[in-house]
Design a protein around this motif. Sequence first.
Motif, PDB file in Angstrom:
ATOM      1  N   TYR A 331      43.297  54.473  92.010  1.00 49.93           N
ATOM      2  CA  TYR A 331      43.130  55.924  91.898  1.00 49.93           C
ATOM      3  C   TYR A 331      43.527  56.461  90.525  1.00 49.93           C
ATOM      4  CZ  TYR A 331      42.852  55.358  96.948  1.00 49.93           C
ATOM      5  OH  TYR A 331      42.495  54.943  98.214  1.00 49.93           O
ATOM      6  N   ASP A 332      43.957  55.588  89.636  1.00 52.92           N
ATOM      7  CA  ASP A 332      44.386  56.027  88.312  1.00 52.92           C
ATOM      8  C   ASP A 332      44.027  54.954  87.290  1.00 52.92           C
ATOM      9  OD1 ASP A 332      45.514  57.160  86.092  1.00 52.92           O
ATOM     10  OD2 ASP A 332      47.598  56.877  86.729  1.00 52.92           O
ATOM     11  N   THR A 333      42.780  54.977  86.837  1.00 50.67           N
ATOM     12  CA  THR A 333      42.318  53.939  85.912  1.00 50.67           C
ATOM     13  C   THR A 333      42.928  54.094  84.524  1.00 50.67           C
ATOM     14  OG1 THR A 333      40.382  55.288  85.372  1.00 50.67           O
ATOM     15  CG2 THR A 333      40.125  53.649  87.134  1.00 50.67           C
ATOM     16  N   SER A 334      43.600  55.205  84.281  1.00 50.30           N
ATOM     17  CA  SER A 334      44.169  55.434  82.953  1.00 50.30           C
ATOM     18  C   SER A 334      45.564  54.835  82.805  1.00 50.30           C
ATOM     19  CB  SER A 334      44.233  56.936  82.651  1.00 50.30           C
ATOM     20  OG  SER A 334      45.112  57.588  83.555  1.00 50.30           O
ATOM     21  N   PHE A 335      46.151  54.331  83.903  1.00 48.58           N
ATOM     22  CA  PHE A 335      47.532  53.839  83.832  1.00 48.58           C
ATOM     23  C   PHE A 335      47.689  52.765  82.765  1.00 48.58           C
ATOM     24  CE2 PHE A 335      50.709  50.661  84.902  1.00 48.58           C
ATOM     25  CZ  PHE A 335      51.848  51.422  85.084  1.00 48.58           C
ATOM     26  N   ALA A 336      46.822  51.728  82.824  1.00 51.38           N
ATOM     27  CA  ALA A 336      46.950  50.604  81.899  1.00 51.38           C
ATOM     28  C   ALA A 336      46.728  51.053  80.460  1.00 51.38           C
ATOM     29  CB  ALA A 336      45.966  49.498  82.268  1.00 51.38           C
ATOM     30  N   LEU A 337      45.766  51.930  80.252  1.00 53.49           N
ATOM     31  CA  LEU A 337      45.480  52.409  78.903  1.00 53.49           C
ATOM     32  C   LEU A 337      46.654  53.223  78.366  1.00 53.49           C
ATOM     33  CD1 LEU A 337      42.105  53.680  77.598  1.00 53.49           C
ATOM     34  CD2 LEU A 337      44.159  54.997  77.113  1.00 53.49           C
ATOM     35  N   ASN A 338      47.217  54.087  79.204  1.00 59.53           N
ATOM     36  CA  ASN A 338      48.350  54.902  78.755  1.00 59.53           C
ATOM     37  C   ASN A 338      49.557  54.034  78.423  1.00 59.53           C
ATOM     38  OD1 ASN A 338      46.906  57.282  79.023  1.00 59.53           O
ATOM     39  ND2 ASN A 338      47.625  57.670  81.107  1.00 59.53           N
ATOM     40  N   GLN A 339      49.760  52.978  79.220  1.00 60.65           N
ATOM     41  CA  GLN A 339      50.876  52.089  78.919  1.00 60.65           C
ATOM     42  C   GLN A 339      50.655  51.394  77.572  1.00 60.65           C
ATOM     43  OE1 GLN A 339      51.790  48.032  80.749  1.00 60.65           O
ATOM     44  NE2 GLN A 339      53.271  49.312  81.845  1.00 60.65           N
ATOM     45  N   ALA A 340      49.430  50.945  77.330  1.00 59.55           N
ATOM     46  CA  ALA A 340      49.123  50.274  76.070  1.00 59.55           C
ATOM     47  C   ALA A 340      49.367  51.190  74.880  1.00 59.55           C
ATOM     48  CB  ALA A 340      47.680  49.779  76.079  1.00 59.55           C
ATOM     49  N   MET A 341      48.959  52.442  74.999  1.00 64.54           N
ATOM     50  CA  MET A 341      49.109  53.370  73.882  1.00 64.54           C
ATOM     51  C   MET A 341      50.535  53.906  73.756  1.00 64.54           C
ATOM     52  SD  MET A 341      46.340  53.169  72.340  1.00 64.54           S
ATOM     53  CE  MET A 341      46.681  54.407  71.094  1.00 64.54           C
ATOM     54  N   SER A 342      51.385  53.635  74.750  1.00 65.38           N
ATOM     55  CA  SER A 342      52.782  54.054  74.646  1.00 65.38           C
ATOM     56  C   SER A 342      53.598  53.115  73.769  1.00 65.38           C
ATOM     57  CB  SER A 342      53.404  54.131  76.047  1.00 65.38           C
ATOM     58  OG  SER A 342      53.611  52.832  76.592  1.00 65.38           O
ATOM     59  N   ILE A 343      53.026  51.982  73.398  1.00 65.50           N
ATOM     60  CA  ILE A 343      53.736  51.025  72.536  1.00 65.50           C
ATOM     61  C   ILE A 343      53.666  51.546  71.108  1.00 65.50           C
ATOM     62  CG2 ILE A 343      53.893  48.631  71.792  1.00 65.50           C
ATOM     63  CD1 ILE A 343      52.184  47.921  74.276  1.00 65.50           C
ATOM     64  N   ARG A 344      54.784  51.951  70.573  1.00 63.40           N
ATOM     65  CA  ARG A 344      54.820  52.549  69.244  1.00 63.40           C
ATOM     66  C   ARG A 344      55.741  51.760  68.322  1.00 63.40           C
ATOM     67  NH1 ARG A 344      52.662  57.830  69.378  1.00 63.40           N
ATOM     68  NH2 ARG A 344      51.238  57.880  71.169  1.00 63.40           N
ATOM     69  N   MET A 345      55.431  51.820  67.053  1.00 68.45           N
ATOM     70  CA  MET A 345      56.249  51.154  66.044  1.00 68.45           C
ATOM     71  C   MET A 345      57.590  51.859  65.895  1.00 68.45           C
ATOM     72  SD  MET A 345      55.809  48.658  63.621  1.00 68.45           S
ATOM     73  CE  MET A 345      54.347  48.694  62.581  1.00 68.45           C
ATOM     74  N   ASN A 346      58.646  51.087  65.732  1.00 67.47           N
ATOM     75  CA  ASN A 346      59.949  51.634  65.390  1.00 67.47           C
ATOM     76  C   ASN A 346      60.002  51.788  63.874  1.00 67.47           C
ATOM     77  OD1 ASN A 346      62.633  52.190  64.869  1.00 67.47           O
ATOM     78  ND2 ASN A 346      63.433  50.698  66.326  1.00 67.47           N
ATOM     79  N   ASN A 347      59.636  52.969  63.398  1.00 66.36           N
ATOM     80  CA  ASN A 347      59.505  53.179  61.956  1.00 66.36           C
ATOM     81  C   ASN A 347      60.833  53.224  61.215  1.00 66.36           C
ATOM     82  OD1 ASN A 347      56.733  53.168  61.822  1.00 66.36           O
ATOM     83  ND2 ASN A 347      56.518  55.380  62.052  1.00 66.36           N
ATOM     84  N   SER A 348      61.936  53.307  61.941  1.00 66.16           N
ATOM     85  CA  SER A 348      63.237  53.361  61.278  1.00 66.16           C
ATOM     86  C   SER A 348      63.905  51.993  61.197  1.00 66.16           C
ATOM     87  CB  SER A 348      64.158  54.334  62.022  1.00 66.16           C
ATOM     88  OG  SER A 348      64.404  53.877  63.343  1.00 66.16           O
ATOM     89  N   ALA A 349      63.295  50.980  61.809  1.00 61.33           N
ATOM     90  CA  ALA A 349      63.894  49.642  61.833  1.00 61.33           C
ATOM     91  C   ALA A 349      63.372  48.797  60.676  1.00 61.33           C
ATOM     92  CB  ALA A 349      63.584  48.944  63.151  1.00 61.33           C
ATOM     93  N   SER A 350      64.225  47.925  60.182  1.00 63.29           N
ATOM     94  CA  SER A 350      63.774  46.927  59.218  1.00 63.29           C
ATOM     95  C   SER A 350      63.086  45.792  59.965  1.00 63.29           C
ATOM     96  CB  SER A 350      64.947  46.375  58.418  1.00 63.29           C
ATOM     97  OG  SER A 350      65.522  47.379  57.611  1.00 63.29           O
ATOM     98  N   GLY A 351      62.110  45.182  59.319  1.00 63.50           N
ATOM     99  CA  GLY A 351      61.467  44.024  59.910  1.00 63.50           C
ATOM    100  C   GLY A 351      62.057  42.764  59.310  1.00 63.50           C
ATOM    101  N   ALA A 352      61.236  42.021  58.591  1.00 64.97           N
ATOM    102  CA  ALA A 352      61.729  40.812  57.935  1.00 64.97           C
ATOM    103  C   ALA A 352      62.409  41.116  56.610  1.00 64.97           C
ATOM    104  CB  ALA A 352      60.567  39.844  57.716  1.00 64.97           C
ATOM    105  N   ARG A 353      62.155  42.313  56.081  1.00 58.49           N
ATOM    106  CA  ARG A 353      62.758  42.728  54.822  1.00 58.49           C
ATOM    107  C   ARG A 353      63.656  43.938  55.060  1.00 58.49           C
ATOM    108  NH1 ARG A 353      58.442  42.471  49.839  1.00 58.49           N
ATOM    109  NH2 ARG A 353      57.815  40.298  50.051  1.00 58.49           N
ATOM    110  N   PRO A 354      64.580  44.234  54.137  1.00 63.54           N
ATOM    111  CA  PRO A 354      65.502  45.356  54.340  1.00 63.54           C
ATOM    112  C   PRO A 354      64.882  46.707  54.007  1.00 63.54           C
ATOM    113  CG  PRO A 354      66.014  44.259  52.281  1.00 63.54           C
ATOM    114  CD  PRO A 354      64.914  43.450  52.940  1.00 63.54           C
TER     115      PRO A 354
END
Length: 594
Positions: A331-354
């Motif tokens: 009854y809610d075909t948008s659930f999976a799509l909304n979950q996928a688009m909820s994955i956001r980058m942590n722009n304040s975190a360092s990755g492999a570099r400082p």
Amino acid sequence: MALTCLMLFCLCHIVFLLLCGLCYAADPVVNYELEYSYITASPLGVPQKVIAVNGKFPGPIINVTTNYHVVVNVKNKLDENLLITWPGIEMRRSSWQDGVLGTNCPIPPNWNWTYRFQVKDQIGSYHYVPSTNFQRAAGGFGGFVITNRKVIQIPFNMPDGDIVITIGDWYTKNHSVLRASLDEGKELGMPDGVLINGKGPYKYNSSIPDGINHTTVNVHQGRTYRIRVINVGVSTCLNFRIQSHNLLLAEAEGHYTSQQNYSSFDIHVGQSYSFLVTMDQNASSDYYIVASARFVNQSEWQQVTGVAILKYANSKGDASGPLPDAPNDVYDTSFALNQAMSIRMNNSASGARPNPQGSFHYGSINVTDTYILRSLPPKTIDGKWRASFNGISFANPDTPVRLADNHKVKGAYKLDFPKMPLNDSSRVDRSIINATYKGFAEIIIQNNDTAVQSFHMDGYSFFVVGMAYGNWTENSRGSYNRWDAIARSTTQVFPGGWTAILVYLDNVGAWNLRTVNLDKWYLGQETYIRIINPEDHDQKTELPPPDNALFCGVLGHLQKPQKTVSSAGSTIQKLSNPNSLLLMAFAAVIYTMI
């Protein structure tokens, strides 16, 4: 003392000269031996031939640190050609090590080949898999973990433990039987089960046969673990959940995410995630770990569900009762799509570099090229059952792309892959994309098939900026996330929908673009993107071919017989560059003297 100092100075000077021009500079080198062979196993209670790595199924975890040089000697004890690919490992400047047929000649039976690459500026959760002959359906996979350097802070408290979990749909038929079915134009059909770390389901009800071994994950109450989950299956999206525990999403394929709690999470074929899971429940009993199929008839697929056990050290009883519920999209075909688009980058975190991951402002860069890759259900093309992108069903070249370029071989492939879907007849061809070095590309994956698909790009991480049902149009750009879209190397594309990615093409080489769903990949739903720097006369943006390169196709006459010796079931390759041994010896001496 003076003599010792003089000797040390001379040794240092020699090592310096040897290191000039070589890629193994100051960063550590780690060595792995991976022997591929058949063993008999019964993950679903039925004895079958599976592909083991070092006698294990799944294979061992490769665990390295950012910027390490990785040397992996792969020994092929199978009865057919073999290549290993490393999804998400970017192989900077060196597509020669990518391990797919468009970039490498395959490793023949009873041969070995040594991969050499650097995990340059990368962290996170990845895996390795066979890329040829449908072998992934028989095993041969394992986790690949890149940890941060100690000087780089991670964006969460140090976990009390690190756990790798592989999940995937599984068939009891031999992989050669499965690929023969596809060659005959038959569907694979429903898998026979879902494995968790190579084992079948815990007997949570009477429908599970006796005698099936299940996976148990041991934990301690009150501790927090980083649980890395990788879908290494054939073609089924799986929903992952742990009974009564929250999944705090922390990383997706090498990029830290905004931390959000989920009760369950969809993991598509080829995708990897890290969750922080706190063991905050009481220990009155064990808990279920579940991986169940998505976007299917649940009553028919109930027998396919994978179940493992989470066991507290002070647990007082077995897990019992029904499994935790999976999402219901009826009854809610948008659930999976909304979950996928909820994955956001942590722009304040360092990755492999400082420096923050989000310092690359992708949303303000002008797109130089747009490619629309449309997939349709498989059909008969040139008399064979095939899958395609833009009407082109890819046939792997006999001579790999960059090897052909390096030896000036004409006609090995064509640089005419269409940027848009073709309106004329489909065909089997060796068409690849001729991309612009340092271009900023927009790639639209339009899924006009009936099943959810995963899309992967070798050599890169890309920004997943948009995703929706229906057909993509230019107006769809208005919905793009231009600030904190997640960067990753594998994304889902829902049936009857599209996914848009943005990618900066700065990694020279020939890189595979493919559907990760193994049946569609085997049937030709892939191509390559060739990226050449026309001003690179000194090989600063691409490394030269490795000195142990294998030759095939029209260059097969250049291949020398491999000198091997057998000892305790291993095959050892004779080094073709004696300086490598000298370099390693001197480097070891200097390392111990400093």
